[in-house]
Scaffold this motif. Structure first.
Motif, PDB file in Angstrom:
ATOM      1  N   GLU A  45     -17.050   8.807   6.992  1.00 15.81           N
ATOM      2  CA  GLU A  45     -16.517   8.185   5.780  1.00 15.81           C
ATOM      3  C   GLU A  45     -16.064   6.749   6.033  1.00 15.81           C
ATOM      4  O   GLU A  45     -16.380   5.845   5.263  1.00 15.81           O
ATOM      5  CB  GLU A  45     -15.316   8.974   5.250  1.00 15.81           C
ATOM      6  CG  GLU A  45     -15.671  10.224   4.480  1.00 15.81           C
ATOM      7  CD  GLU A  45     -16.363   9.926   3.146  1.00 15.81           C
ATOM      8  OE1 GLU A  45     -16.147   8.839   2.575  1.00 15.81           O
ATOM      9  OE2 GLU A  45     -17.131  10.794   2.692  1.00 15.81           O
TER      10      GLU A  45
ATOM     11  N   ASN B 298      -0.140   9.831   8.698  1.00 20.67           N
ATOM     12  CA  ASN B 298       0.380  10.618   7.581  1.00 20.67           C
ATOM     13  C   ASN B 298       0.878  11.993   7.991  1.00 20.67           C
ATOM     14  O   ASN B 298       1.742  12.567   7.364  1.00 20.67           O
ATOM     15  CB  ASN B 298      -0.720  10.815   6.535  1.00 20.67           C
ATOM     16  CG  ASN B 298      -0.896   9.588   5.676  1.00 20.67           C
ATOM     17  OD1 ASN B 298       0.083   8.984   5.286  1.00 20.67           O
ATOM     18  ND2 ASN B 298      -2.133   9.219   5.398  1.00 20.67           N
TER      19      ASN B 298
ATOM     20  N   ALA C  15     -11.897  16.791   5.292  1.00 17.91           N
ATOM     21  CA  ALA C  15     -11.741  15.569   6.088  1.00 17.91           C
ATOM     22  C   ALA C  15     -12.264  14.358   5.327  1.00 17.91           C
ATOM     23  O   ALA C  15     -11.636  13.296   5.295  1.00 17.91           O
ATOM     24  CB  ALA C  15     -12.479  15.713   7.415  1.00 17.91           C
ATOM     25  N   ARG C  16     -13.422  14.513   4.687  1.00 19.37           N
ATOM     26  CA  ARG C  16     -13.985  13.409   3.899  1.00 19.37           C
ATOM     27  C   ARG C  16     -13.026  13.027   2.778  1.00 19.37           C
ATOM     28  O   ARG C  16     -12.787  11.846   2.511  1.00 19.37           O
ATOM     29  CB  ARG C  16     -15.319  13.831   3.286  1.00 19.37           C
ATOM     30  CG  ARG C  16     -16.498  13.801   4.247  1.00 19.37           C
ATOM     31  CD  ARG C  16     -17.721  14.268   3.472  1.00 19.37           C
ATOM     32  NE  ARG C  16     -18.957  14.249   4.203  1.00 19.37           N
ATOM     33  CZ  ARG C  16     -19.781  13.194   4.285  1.00 19.37           C
ATOM     34  NH1 ARG C  16     -19.455  12.053   3.696  1.00 19.37           N
ATOM     35  NH2 ARG C  16     -20.917  13.278   4.952  1.00 19.37           N
TER      36      ARG C  16
ATOM     37  N   ALA D 154      -9.781  13.546   2.536  1.00 15.34           N
ATOM     38  CA  ALA D 154      -8.571  12.896   3.037  1.00 15.34           C
ATOM     39  C   ALA D 154      -8.863  11.435   3.362  1.00 15.34           C
ATOM     40  O   ALA D 154      -8.061  10.547   3.062  1.00 15.34           O
ATOM     41  CB  ALA D 154      -8.039  13.630   4.266  1.00 15.34           C
ATOM     42  N   ALA D 155     -10.024  11.172   3.966  1.00 16.45           N
ATOM     43  CA  ALA D 155     -10.376   9.788   4.300  1.00 16.45           C
ATOM     44  C   ALA D 155     -10.566   8.958   3.033  1.00 16.45           C
ATOM     45  O   ALA D 155     -10.118   7.820   2.949  1.00 16.45           O
ATOM     46  CB  ALA D 155     -11.640   9.760   5.157  1.00 16.45           C
ATOM     47  N   LYS D 156     -11.224   9.533   2.026  1.00 13.85           N
ATOM     48  CA  LYS D 156     -11.457   8.804   0.772  1.00 13.85           C
ATOM     49  C   LYS D 156     -10.150   8.501   0.055  1.00 13.85           C
ATOM     50  O   LYS D 156      -9.990   7.464  -0.565  1.00 13.85           O
ATOM     51  CB  LYS D 156     -12.335   9.637  -0.176  1.00 13.85           C
ATOM     52  CG  LYS D 156     -13.800   9.698   0.195  1.00 13.85           C
ATOM     53  CD  LYS D 156     -14.508  10.714  -0.726  1.00 13.85           C
ATOM     54  CE  LYS D 156     -15.839  11.155  -0.196  1.00 13.85           C
ATOM     55  NZ  LYS D 156     -16.910  10.161  -0.352  1.00 13.85           N
TER      56      LYS D 156
ATOM     57  N   GLY E 207      -7.182   8.451   1.582  1.00 12.84           N
ATOM     58  CA  GLY E 207      -6.190   7.912   2.511  1.00 12.84           C
ATOM     59  C   GLY E 207      -4.990   8.833   2.643  1.00 12.84           C
ATOM     60  O   GLY E 207      -3.868   8.402   2.893  1.00 12.84           O
ATOM     61  N   ALA E 208      -5.240  10.113   2.468  1.00 14.58           N
ATOM     62  CA  ALA E 208      -4.145  11.094   2.453  1.00 14.58           C
ATOM     63  C   ALA E 208      -4.056  11.826   3.784  1.00 14.58           C
ATOM     64  O   ALA E 208      -4.999  11.842   4.562  1.00 14.58           O
ATOM     65  CB  ALA E 208      -4.386  12.115   1.337  1.00 14.58           C
ATOM     66  N   GLY E 209      -2.921  12.446   4.033  1.00 16.36           N
ATOM     67  CA  GLY E 209      -2.765  13.275   5.216  1.00 16.36           C
ATOM     68  C   GLY E 209      -3.526  14.576   5.040  1.00 16.36           C
ATOM     69  O   GLY E 209      -3.717  15.052   3.917  1.00 16.36           O
ATOM     70  N   CYS E 210      -3.983  15.134   6.149  1.00 18.42           N
ATOM     71  CA  CYS E 210      -4.707  16.405   6.073  1.00 18.42           C
ATOM     72  C   CYS E 210      -4.205  17.323   7.178  1.00 18.42           C
ATOM     73  O   CYS E 210      -4.326  17.007   8.360  1.00 18.42           O
ATOM     74  CB  CYS E 210      -6.201  16.157   6.225  1.00 18.42           C
ATOM     75  SG  CYS E 210      -7.203  17.646   6.095  1.00 18.42           S
ATOM     76  N   ILE E 211      -3.624  18.442   6.781  1.00 19.47           N
ATOM     77  CA  ILE E 211      -3.208  19.453   7.759  1.00 19.47           C
ATOM     78  C   ILE E 211      -4.384  20.411   7.881  1.00 19.47           C
ATOM     79  O   ILE E 211      -4.926  20.847   6.870  1.00 19.47           O
ATOM     80  CB  ILE E 211      -1.951  20.200   7.274  1.00 19.47           C
ATOM     81  CG1 ILE E 211      -0.776  19.222   7.183  1.00 19.47           C
ATOM     82  CG2 ILE E 211      -1.625  21.365   8.197  1.00 19.47           C
ATOM     83  CD1 ILE E 211       0.503  19.845   6.655  1.00 19.47           C
TER      84      ILE E 211
END
Ligand SMILES: Cc1cc2nc3c(=O)[nH]c(=O)nc-3n(C[C@H](O)[C@H](O)[C@H](O)COP(=O)(O)OP(=O)(O)OC[C@H]3O[C@@H](n4cnc5c(N)ncnc54)[C@H](O)[C@@H]3O)c2cc1C
Lengths: 256, 311
Positions: free
Chosen positions: A132, A215, B96-97, B99-101, B103-107
Motif C-alpha cells: 500500500e 498508533n 493491513a491494507r 489500516a495503511a489507507k 493511517g489507523a492503528g491495527c491490532i
C-alpha cells in the motif's frame, strides 16, 4: 532484475526467558533471522539466478540486526540496507513506512519480497502495508512465483484454495514456507559475506514519513498460563489405550 | 453521532464469529454493529445489527485488494469507530491494507478485545504463544480477530443497506482458483478433535487417524507441517498460532511434538491428551494425559476398544 528482500531480526522465542512475575526479559534477549524470512531470501536468490541482477536485503532494527543481515548476505544476497531503529518503537505501519522509504531511496526494484509473518509477533501486516505504502500490486502467501516479460504469475495459497494471479512488475509479495527450501551458507560464503556492503540509514534519510506510525502500543506482556494435570499413562499399547479411555470417560469428555 | 463497529470476513463462519464480537464491542461503546458484505448479502451470514453491502459498478469486489479499497472508501464516508476483520489469510491482507489507507492503528490476531474511552484493547499471543501481549490503539482503528476465539452469532434478521463505492481498478488479476481438497471441517465447533503431526509417516496413514476421530465422534486436525509443508491436508485443518484456535472438550494429539506455536491454538481445550514415542516431548507438559507410545500401535488398540464399546 532488482530484487529487494525484507528481513527481520526477531527475538528468538525459544530462548526468551520471563521473570518471576511472568514479564519477558527483552533487554539483551537472543535474536535470530525470523524463520520464514529465510524462504524470502532464498526466493530472491533464485529469481536472481534465473534472471540476473541483484538482491538487496532491507531490515529495520537495532545494531543486533547485523547478524541477520550477514546471514542473508551469506545465503547469497549482494548488499544490504539497515534502517536503524529499536525494535518495539515502531508498529507495523511505522515499520512498513520505514522499509518503503529505504527501498525508494535505492531506486526502482522489480520484485520486493517479504515472508508471510515474523516468528516473534506474527502480525503479517508489514507486507500488505508495504504494498500500500509503495502503491504497488501486492500478492500475499505466494507459494510459487514465475516472472516473465513485465508480468508475474503467482500462486497464492489460501486456507482451502490456491489462486493463480497475475500482476505487473514491480510488485510486492509475501511468501509461505512451502515455496522453497532455504539453503545453508557454506563457510566460504559466510566469510565472503563480511566483505559485502551494508548501508546504514537513519530516520532523517527516509523522507517526511521518517519513522512515524506508532498508533499501536503494547500495554503489557505476561506469560501464558498453562495448567495441566500431566498424568502419564504407561503399559503396553492395549493397557495404555484402556487406561486412556477410562481417564477420558472419567473426565466426562467421552460418553460412558 | 452513534459509533459503529464494522465486521467483515470473506468466510461465512468467520463472519458470524465477527458479528458476535462486533456486537460485544458495539454494546461497550454504545454504538451499532454493522456486518459488511461485498456485492450482495450472503444468506449464511448473520448480523448483530445492520448489514452494509458494498458494491461497485466497475468490478466485483471479490479480492482482498478490492475489499480493502471498498471498505476504506466506505469508512471515509461514514467514520466507523472500529473495523474488525477475521484473521484469515485474506482477512489479514484486507485489514493491513485498510489500516495503511486510513493511517489507523491495527491490532492483529486478537483473541480477546475490549473497548473503552475511544481506545480498543486487544490481547494476542506473541513469541510463538509463550506470552500474551495486551495492545491498545486509539479509535478509529482496525483489528483482526483470531479465528475460533469467539462463538458464532446465529440467525438474526438485519436491516440491509447498500453503498456504491465507485470505480475499482485492481492491480492484481485472478486467473483461476483451485480448491485444495474437497470437504470442509468445522474444527471450531467440534467437541472432540484428533490431530495428526509429523509422527504420522505417510499421507495414507492419516486415514487411520481420521477413523479414530470418527469413532470418537470428532474431527481431524493437524500440525502445521502436515498442511503447509507436506500438503497432506488443506490449511483449514491446521491448528495453532498460524492456523485455527480450537476449544474442544477433548484434544488428542498424536505424533505432535508440542511446539509453542501449536500449543497456542489448543490451550483453551478442556482436556488435552497426547500420544508420542518421545517421553521428553514438550506436548506432555501441555497435556492432562500423556501416553508414551507408538501411534501405530496405540491407535489400533484404541480403535479396537471403541468398536467393542459400540457393539
Ligand atoms: C511463526 C511460526 C508459526 C507457526 N505456527 C504453527 C501453527 O500454527 N501450528 C503448528 O502446529 N505449528 C506451527 N509452527 C511450526 C512449529 O514450530 C513446529 O514446527 C510444528 O508444530 C511441529 O509439528 P509436529 O509436532 O507435527 O512435528 P515434529 O516437531 O517433527 O514432531 C513430531 C513428533 O512425533 C513424534 N513421533 C514420531 N514418530 C512417532 C510415532 N510413531 N508415534 C508417536 N509419536 C511419534 C516425535 O517424537 C515428535 O515429537 C509455526 C512455526 C513458526 C516459526
Amino acid at each position: 532484475m532488482k530484487v529487494a528482500v525484507c528481513v527481520k531480526n526477531a527475538i528468538d522465542e525459544t530462548e526468551l526467558r520471563t521473570d518471576a512475575s511472568g514479564r519477558p526479559l527483552l533487554d539483551g534477549a537472543a535474536t535470530k533471522m525470523s524463520t520464514f524470512d529465510k524462504n524470502a531470501v532464498e526466493e530472491g536468490i533464485r529469481i536472481k539466478s534465473s534472471h540476473g541482477g541483484e538482491v538487496v536485503v532491507f531490515t529495520v532494527g537495532g545494531v543486533d540486526a547485523k547478524k541477520t543481515i550477514k546471514e542473508a548476505l551469506a545465503m547469497g544476497a549482494d548488499r544490504a540496507v539497515h534502517v536503524l531503529a529499536e525494535l518495539g518503537t515502531l508498529d507495523s505501519l511505522g515499520t512498513s513506512r520505514a522499509l518503503a522509504g529505504a527501498i525508494r531511496n535505492e531506486g526502482t526494484f522489480d520484485v520486493i519480497l517479504c515472508s508471510e509473518g515474523s516468528s516473534d509477533t506474527y502480525t503479517g501486516q508489514v507486507p500488505p502495508m508495504l504494498g500500500e505504502v509503495l502503491s504497488l500490486p501486492y500478492v500475499g502467501y505466494a507459494r510459487k512465483i514465475e516472472i516473465g516479460a513485465g508480468l508475474a504469475k503467482i500462486e497464492r495459497s489460501l486456507e482451502d484454495s490456491v489462486e493463480t494471479v497475475e500482476c505487473g512488475l514491480p510488485f510486492v509479495a509475501s511468501v509461505v514456507s512451502e515455496i522453497n527450501e532455504p539453503r545453508y551458507p557454506t563457510l566460504i560464503q559466510i566469510m565472503q559475506a563480511s566483505k559485502k556492503p551494508i548501508a546504514e540509514v537513519g530516520a532523517h534519510m527516509l523522507g517526511p514519513a521518517g519513522l512515524s506510525g506508532g498508533n499501536v502500543a503494547v500495554v503489557s506482556m505476561t506469560a501464558q498460563a498453562m495448567e495441566r494435570k500431566r498424568v502419564m499413562i504407561e503399559g503396553t499399547a492395549e493397557e495404555a489405550a484402556e487406561k486412556l479411555l477410562q481417564a477420558l470417560i472419567a473426565e466426562g469428555v467421552l460418553p460412558r | 453521532m452513534t459509533a459503529s463497529v464494522w465486521a467483515y470476513s470473506e468466510s461465512d463462519s468467520a463472519a458470524n464469529e465477527l458479528a458476535y464480537v462486533a456486537n460485544e464491542i458495539a454494546n461497550a461503546v454504545g454504538g451499532q454493529a454493522v456486518t459488511l458484505e461485498m456485492d450482495r448479502t450472503r444468506a449464511g451470514v448473520s448480523s448483530a445489527g445492520e448489514k452494509l453491502v458494498l458494491k461497485s459498478m466497475s468490478a466485483p469486489v471479490d479480492s482482498p485488494e478490492l475489499a480493502a479499497e471498498a471498505m476504506s472508501r466506505a469508512a471515509k464516508a461514514s467514520n466507523p469507530s472500529v473495523i474488525l476483520v477475521a484473521a484469515t489469510r485474506q482477512g489479514r491482507e484486507v485489514a493491513a491494507r485498510l489500516a495503511a489507507k486510513l493511517g489507523a492503528g491495527c491490532i492483529s490476531e486478537a483473541f480477546k478485545l475490549s473497548a473503552s474511552d475511544r481506545t480498543l484493547v486487544g490481547e494476542r499471543s506473541v513469541y510463538s504463544g509463550k506470552l500474551v501481549a495486551r495492545m491498545s490503539t486509539p479509535m478509529p482503528c482496525v483489528a483482526t480477530v483470531k479465528v475460533g476465539s469467539y462463538p458464532q452469532l446465529k440467525g438474526s434478521e438485519a436491516k440491509v443497506e447498500e453503498m456504491d463505492v465507485g470505480e475499482l481498478v485492481p492491480k492484481v488479476k485472478r486467473l483461476h482458483t483451485t480448491r485444495k481438497q474437497v470437504g470442509t471441517v468445522d474444527l471450531k465447533s467440534a467437541k472432540v478433535i484428533v490431530s495428526a503431526g509429523r509422527g504420522v509417516k505417510k499421507k495414507e496413514d492419516l486415514g487411520m487417524v481420521e477413523e479414530l476421530a470418527k469413532l470418537l465422534g470428532g474431527a481431524l486436525g493437524c500440525s502445521r507441517p502436515l498442511s503447509s509443508d507436506l500438503g497432506w491436508l488443506p490449511e483449514e485443518h491446521h491448528i495453532g498460532l498460524t492456523g485455527v484456535s480450537v476449544r474442544p472438550d477433548l484434544y488428542l494429539a498424536v505424533g505432535i511434538s508440542g511446539q509453542l506455536q501449536h500449543i497456542a491454538g489448543i490451550k483453551d481445550s478442556r482436556i488435552i491428551a497426547a500420544v508420542n514415542t518421545d517421553k521428553d516431548a514438550p506436548i506432555f507438559q501441555a497435556s492432562d494425559y500423556g501416553v508414551v507410545a507408538d501411534l501405530y500401535q496405540l491407535i489400533p488398540a484404541l480403535q479396537k476398544l471403541l468398536r467393542a464399546r459400540r457393539s
